[in-house]
Scaffold this motif. Sequence first.
Motif, mmCIF file in Angstrom:
data_model
loop_
_atom_site.group_PDB
_atom_site.id
_atom_site.type_symbol
_atom_site.label_atom_id
_atom_site.label_comp_id
_atom_site.label_asym_id
_atom_site.label_seq_id
_atom_site.Cartn_x
_atom_site.Cartn_y
_atom_site.Cartn_z
ATOM 1 N N VAL A 1 0.847 -1.205 0.000
ATOM 2 C CA VAL A 1 0.000 0.000 0.000
ATOM 3 C C VAL A 1 0.874 1.244 0.000
ATOM 4 C CG1 VAL A 1 -1.704 1.322 1.309
ATOM 5 C CG2 VAL A 1 -1.922 -1.168 1.121
ATOM 6 N N GLU A 2 0.657 2.108 -0.985
ATOM 7 C CA GLU A 2 1.415 3.349 -1.096
ATOM 8 C C GLU A 2 0.580 4.576 -0.754
ATOM 9 O OE1 GLU A 2 3.379 3.614 -4.850
ATOM 10 O OE2 GLU A 2 4.229 1.589 -4.728
ATOM 11 N N GLY A 3 -0.700 4.414 -0.590
ATOM 12 C CA GLY A 3 -1.558 5.533 -0.233
ATOM 13 C C GLY A 3 -2.985 5.074 -0.034
ATOM 14 N N VAL A 4 -3.759 5.869 0.665
ATOM 15 C CA VAL A 4 -5.163 5.563 0.958
ATOM 16 C C VAL A 4 -5.979 6.829 0.730
ATOM 17 C CG1 VAL A 4 -6.812 4.841 2.724
ATOM 18 C CG2 VAL A 4 -4.519 3.833 2.677
ATOM 19 N N HIS A 5 -7.082 6.717 0.003
ATOM 20 C CA HIS A 5 -7.954 7.882 -0.159
ATOM 21 C C HIS A 5 -9.405 7.421 -0.313
ATOM 22 C CE1 HIS A 5 -7.079 6.817 -4.378
ATOM 23 N NE2 HIS A 5 -8.254 7.345 -4.665
ATOM 24 N N ASP A 6 -10.315 8.397 -0.311
ATOM 25 C CA ASP A 6 -11.752 8.117 -0.432
ATOM 26 C C ASP A 6 -12.202 7.039 0.563
ATOM 27 O OD1 ASP A 6 -11.916 9.986 -2.364
ATOM 28 O OD2 ASP A 6 -12.137 8.614 -4.046
ATOM 29 N N HIS B 1 -11.090 -0.724 -3.495
ATOM 30 C CA HIS B 1 -10.812 -0.449 -4.911
ATOM 31 C C HIS B 1 -9.339 -0.099 -5.040
ATOM 32 C CE1 HIS B 1 -11.632 0.966 -9.019
ATOM 33 N NE2 HIS B 1 -10.775 1.926 -8.740
ATOM 34 N N LEU B 2 -8.626 -0.805 -5.910
ATOM 35 C CA LEU B 2 -7.204 -0.551 -6.094
ATOM 36 C C LEU B 2 -6.978 0.459 -7.217
ATOM 37 C CD1 LEU B 2 -5.587 -4.102 -5.785
ATOM 38 C CD2 LEU B 2 -5.958 -2.388 -4.001
ATOM 39 N N ASP B 3 -6.111 1.443 -6.962
ATOM 40 C CA ASP B 3 -5.733 2.459 -7.947
ATOM 41 C C ASP B 3 -4.226 2.404 -8.184
ATOM 42 O OD1 ASP B 3 -8.286 3.514 -8.232
ATOM 43 O OD2 ASP B 3 -8.035 4.898 -6.549
ATOM 44 N N PRO B 4 -3.778 2.621 -9.418
ATOM 45 C CA PRO B 4 -2.335 2.784 -9.642
ATOM 46 C C PRO B 4 -1.864 4.057 -8.931
ATOM 47 C CG PRO B 4 -3.513 2.406 -11.711
ATOM 48 C CD PRO B 4 -4.539 2.697 -10.669
ATOM 49 N N SER B 5 -0.785 3.990 -8.209
ATOM 50 C CA SER B 5 -0.302 5.164 -7.489
ATOM 51 C C SER B 5 0.140 6.244 -8.469
ATOM 52 C CB SER B 5 0.859 4.786 -6.573
ATOM 53 O OG SER B 5 1.919 4.226 -7.331
ATOM 54 N N GLY B 6 0.004 7.504 -8.051
ATOM 55 C CA GLY B 6 0.475 8.615 -8.856
ATOM 56 C C GLY B 6 -0.566 9.228 -9.769
ATOM 57 N N VAL C 1 -13.147 1.969 0.499
ATOM 58 C CA VAL C 1 -11.870 2.674 0.433
ATOM 59 C C VAL C 1 -11.194 2.450 -0.922
ATOM 60 C CG1 VAL C 1 -10.605 0.723 1.449
ATOM 61 C CG2 VAL C 1 -9.677 3.051 1.652
ATOM 62 N N HIS C 2 -10.435 3.473 -1.358
ATOM 63 C CA HIS C 2 -9.542 3.347 -2.517
ATOM 64 C C HIS C 2 -8.113 3.261 -1.985
ATOM 65 C CE1 HIS C 2 -12.197 4.767 -6.039
ATOM 66 N NE2 HIS C 2 -12.991 4.441 -5.030
ATOM 67 N N VAL C 3 -7.373 2.278 -2.471
ATOM 68 C CA VAL C 3 -6.004 2.054 -2.018
ATOM 69 C C VAL C 3 -5.071 2.137 -3.226
ATOM 70 C CG1 VAL C 3 -4.411 0.381 -1.008
ATOM 71 C CG2 VAL C 3 -6.718 0.616 -0.082
ATOM 72 N N GLU C 4 -3.975 2.871 -3.071
ATOM 73 C CA GLU C 4 -3.001 3.027 -4.163
ATOM 74 C C GLU C 4 -1.882 1.992 -4.036
ATOM 75 O OE1 GLU C 4 -1.939 7.120 -3.375
ATOM 76 O OE2 GLU C 4 -4.000 7.162 -2.616
ATOM 77 N N VAL C 5 -1.598 1.348 -5.165
ATOM 78 C CA VAL C 5 -0.524 0.355 -5.222
ATOM 79 C C VAL C 5 0.301 0.620 -6.482
ATOM 80 C CG1 VAL C 5 -1.840 -1.395 -3.973
ATOM 81 C CG2 VAL C 5 -2.005 -1.274 -6.464
ATOM 82 N N ASP C 6 1.382 -0.092 -6.598
ATOM 83 C CA ASP C 6 2.256 0.036 -7.760
ATOM 84 C C ASP C 6 1.481 -0.283 -9.045
ATOM 85 O OD1 ASP C 6 4.252 0.019 -9.641
ATOM 86 O OD2 ASP C 6 5.478 -1.523 -8.656
ATOM 87 N N GLY C 7 1.467 0.665 -9.981
ATOM 88 C CA GLY C 7 0.725 0.470 -11.206
ATOM 89 C C GLY C 7 1.307 -0.575 -12.128
ATOM 90 N N GLU C 8 2.521 -1.032 -11.866
ATOM 91 C CA GLU C 8 3.153 -2.052 -12.708
ATOM 92 C C GLU C 8 2.825 -3.469 -12.250
ATOM 93 O OE1 GLU C 8 4.751 -1.212 -15.467
ATOM 94 O OE2 GLU C 8 4.210 0.865 -14.957
#
Length: 329
Positions: free
Chosen positions: A233-238, A288-293, A252-259
């Motif tokens: 996990v690189e970030g958390v939002h919403d 919900h997973l989002d690509p970070s950045g 929740v939306h969680v940011e992970v490595d987009g690769e």
Amino acid sequence: MSSPFGSGDRARFQRAAAVNVAGNAVKIAVEGAVGLTFGSVALVADAAHSVADLVASAVVFVWGGSRYESADETHPHGHQRIEPLTALLVGATIVILGLLLLRESVLGLLGTHTPPRKSLLLVAALLFAMADMYLLYWYTELVNADLGSTALAALAVDCLNDIYTTIAALVGVFGVFLDVPILDPVAGALVSVLVVYQGIEIGRENVTYLVGAAPPAGDRERVVAALRDHPAVEGVHDLTVFYDGTDLEVEVHVEVDGEMTLREAHDVETELVTTLRAMEDVGDVHVHLDPSGLGEWKDAPEISGGPDAPEGSEGPDAPGARGGADPRE
């Protein structure tokens, strides 16, 4: 010999509710018989109050156990809201009881009731009623220590209220023996205020569960901490945390490595959902997973708040970021 209710949490719940039904029925029979025999308004009124308690505990017995049923087509999120609804009914009943007691006390102060005939059976019946309600309170609290049921908690409070009202009736009976009958309505008026207050508090708490309000800030913080504890996990939002009945629902939306590969992302999502659902009081979880950045949280920094972020970095769920300050809190 096996229990007619079976085993498991639902069986324990229904057994506790059934004991409350039986305890109230016995109290009504004893107090009602003695009160009518010796003309004691205090005893008859206390027995009448327990009729409403009997109805409330019967509703909890018949209806409250539905919260332990699994989700189905008509209730896809389960039946969690049924329990606070039954507890709300008990709270409303307690308020009505308090108001009825206050009415009886006012009538007593106005001198509209004839004092009962003196008899030690009046005292014995009231002492029995107090012992009956205390045993019910003790048993209900014992069972509910593990179940954490708001409906059983409301019944336990109701048992305590019955003890208070019986004490008021006992003071009144002592007043009859001491030729000071006004003690009955005075004690009853004081107790009725406490009963109404407790009923309102039960109602307020369970309305919070029913309307899907936000929980205390500490519950939200422990959800964020559990999410950020995952190394991917690189970030958390919403983030939204709210009550679904007495359980917490998390979106929740969680940011992970987009690769990441799709399979890797799926595994991370599964681990996060499993971790959150294992937390106390947490029910449904939607991640919900989002690509970070991507920066879809608008004004927040693109990537921060991950497990290795410097101290003081709050990340996309900082106040002012989209989803960082839940409007329902």
